[in-house]
Design a protein around this motif. Structure first.
Motif, mmCIF file in Angstrom:
data_model
loop_
_atom_site.group_PDB
_atom_site.id
_atom_site.type_symbol
_atom_site.label_atom_id
_atom_site.label_comp_id
_atom_site.label_asym_id
_atom_site.label_seq_id
_atom_site.Cartn_x
_atom_site.Cartn_y
_atom_site.Cartn_z
ATOM 1 N N ASP A 60 0.858 -1.174 0.000
ATOM 2 C CA ASP A 60 0.000 0.000 0.000
ATOM 3 C C ASP A 60 0.894 1.224 0.000
ATOM 4 O O ASP A 60 1.848 1.304 0.773
ATOM 5 N N VAL A 61 0.591 2.176 -0.871
ATOM 6 C CA VAL A 61 1.329 3.433 -0.902
ATOM 7 C C VAL A 61 0.579 4.389 0.019
ATOM 8 O O VAL A 61 -0.561 4.757 -0.249
ATOM 9 N N PHE A 62 1.219 4.757 1.135
ATOM 10 C CA PHE A 62 0.586 5.543 2.184
ATOM 11 C C PHE A 62 1.207 6.931 2.227
ATOM 12 O O PHE A 62 2.416 7.062 2.349
ATOM 13 N N MET A 63 0.364 7.965 2.115
ATOM 14 C CA MET A 63 0.841 9.342 2.181
ATOM 15 C C MET A 63 0.652 9.872 3.598
ATOM 16 O O MET A 63 -0.472 9.983 4.081
ATOM 17 N N ASN A 64 1.778 10.192 4.267
ATOM 18 C CA ASN A 64 1.714 10.778 5.606
ATOM 19 C C ASN A 64 1.296 12.238 5.532
ATOM 20 O O ASN A 64 0.499 12.701 6.349
ATOM 21 N N CYS A 97 -3.320 9.101 4.365
ATOM 22 C CA CYS A 97 -4.246 8.178 3.710
ATOM 23 C C CYS A 97 -3.482 7.230 2.778
ATOM 24 O O CYS A 97 -2.324 7.454 2.470
ATOM 25 N N VAL A 98 -4.180 6.188 2.343
ATOM 26 C CA VAL A 98 -3.628 5.263 1.351
ATOM 27 C C VAL A 98 -3.895 5.861 -0.027
ATOM 28 O O VAL A 98 -5.035 6.150 -0.377
ATOM 29 N N VAL A 99 -2.838 6.060 -0.789
ATOM 30 C CA VAL A 99 -2.960 6.604 -2.135
ATOM 31 C C VAL A 99 -3.386 5.507 -3.096
ATOM 32 O O VAL A 99 -4.282 5.684 -3.908
ATOM 33 N N LYS A 100 -2.726 4.363 -2.998
ATOM 34 C CA LYS A 100 -3.065 3.217 -3.836
ATOM 35 C C LYS A 100 -2.774 1.953 -3.044
ATOM 36 O O LYS A 100 -1.714 1.829 -2.442
ATOM 37 N N ALA A 101 -3.713 1.031 -3.045
ATOM 38 C CA ALA A 101 -3.599 -0.182 -2.225
ATOM 39 C C ALA A 101 -3.271 -1.399 -3.082
ATOM 40 O O ALA A 101 -3.665 -1.487 -4.250
ATOM 41 N N ALA A 102 -2.544 -2.327 -2.467
ATOM 42 C CA ALA A 102 -2.254 -3.649 -3.032
ATOM 43 C C ALA A 102 -1.670 -3.586 -4.438
ATOM 44 O O ALA A 102 -2.202 -4.143 -5.386
ATOM 45 N N VAL A 103 -0.553 -2.870 -4.558
ATOM 46 C CA VAL A 103 0.136 -2.792 -5.846
ATOM 47 C C VAL A 103 1.461 -3.546 -5.762
ATOM 48 O O VAL A 103 2.039 -3.667 -4.687
ATOM 49 N N PRO A 104 1.940 -4.064 -6.890
ATOM 50 C CA PRO A 104 3.232 -4.757 -6.886
ATOM 51 C C PRO A 104 4.348 -3.818 -6.426
ATOM 52 O O PRO A 104 4.253 -2.600 -6.573
ATOM 53 N N GLY A 119 7.185 16.307 -3.322
ATOM 54 C CA GLY A 119 7.219 16.906 -1.992
ATOM 55 C C GLY A 119 6.437 16.184 -0.912
ATOM 56 O O GLY A 119 6.419 16.611 0.230
ATOM 57 N N ALA A 120 5.776 15.079 -1.257
ATOM 58 C CA ALA A 120 4.958 14.358 -0.281
ATOM 59 C C ALA A 120 5.827 13.437 0.575
ATOM 60 O O ALA A 120 6.914 13.026 0.168
ATOM 61 N N GLU A 121 5.324 13.120 1.762
ATOM 62 C CA GLU A 121 5.956 12.133 2.632
ATOM 63 C C GLU A 121 5.212 10.813 2.443
ATOM 64 O O GLU A 121 4.044 10.713 2.775
ATOM 65 N N ILE A 122 5.923 9.806 1.911
ATOM 66 C CA ILE A 122 5.301 8.539 1.499
ATOM 67 C C ILE A 122 5.953 7.374 2.222
ATOM 68 O O ILE A 122 7.149 7.362 2.451
ATOM 69 N N GLU A 123 5.132 6.368 2.551
ATOM 70 C CA GLU A 123 5.588 5.106 3.123
ATOM 71 C C GLU A 123 4.992 3.965 2.297
ATOM 72 O O GLU A 123 3.896 4.095 1.772
ATOM 73 N N LEU A 124 5.714 2.865 2.233
ATOM 74 C CA LEU A 124 5.167 1.634 1.659
ATOM 75 C C LEU A 124 4.835 0.706 2.807
ATOM 76 O O LEU A 124 5.678 0.437 3.642
ATOM 77 N N LYS A 125 3.622 0.241 2.846
ATOM 78 C CA LYS A 125 3.199 -0.654 3.936
ATOM 79 C C LYS A 125 2.740 -1.973 3.358
ATOM 80 O O LYS A 125 2.295 -2.077 2.267
#
Length: 125
Positions: A60-64, A97-104, A119-125
């Protein structure tokens, strides 16, 4: 018929030696070659908690937060996800929020890199 939950619990609790013996019995007495099944049954007991982490394929691509360049992030989200401007802005305004879920993994890393560059703060979960 046997209690399938109890059977599953017994299989998960087998040691590697017991799994090997079970594979031999299935092969010799029933003609079943359970090589893949034996590995799958042995993995939870043998690998501990690390086995699941190594096999993770979807992220999941998560934007902090959108950071200081919010307009750039909105434009990037719009382009990456194929959203309209209003939908992209609502998504960015909704951070975290989750930007895009369940991606390779490779796609998730591309999205992460593009959004971080904007410029966004992003995490992969």
């Amino acid at each position: 018929m046997a209690d399938l939950k109890a059977l599953a619990d017994q299989l998960v609790g087998l040691t590697i030696k017991e799994v090997t013996e079970l594979a031999d019995i299935l092969k010799e007495e029933h003609g079943i070659e359970p090589a893949a099944a034996a590995v799958a049954v042995a993995a939870p007991g043998a690998g501990g908690g690390d086995a699941g982490a190594a096999e993770k394929t979807d992220f999941d691509v998560f934007m902090n937060s959108a950071g200081s360049g919010k307009l750039k992030v909105v434009k990037e989200v719009k382009g990456l996800l194929g959203l309209g401007l209003k939908e992209a802005k609502e998504l960015v305004d909704g951070a975290p929020c989750v930007v895009k879920a369940a991606v390779p993994k490779d796609e998730a890393e591309k999205i992460k890199a593009a959004l971080e560059e904007a410029g966004a703060e992003i995490e992969l979960k």
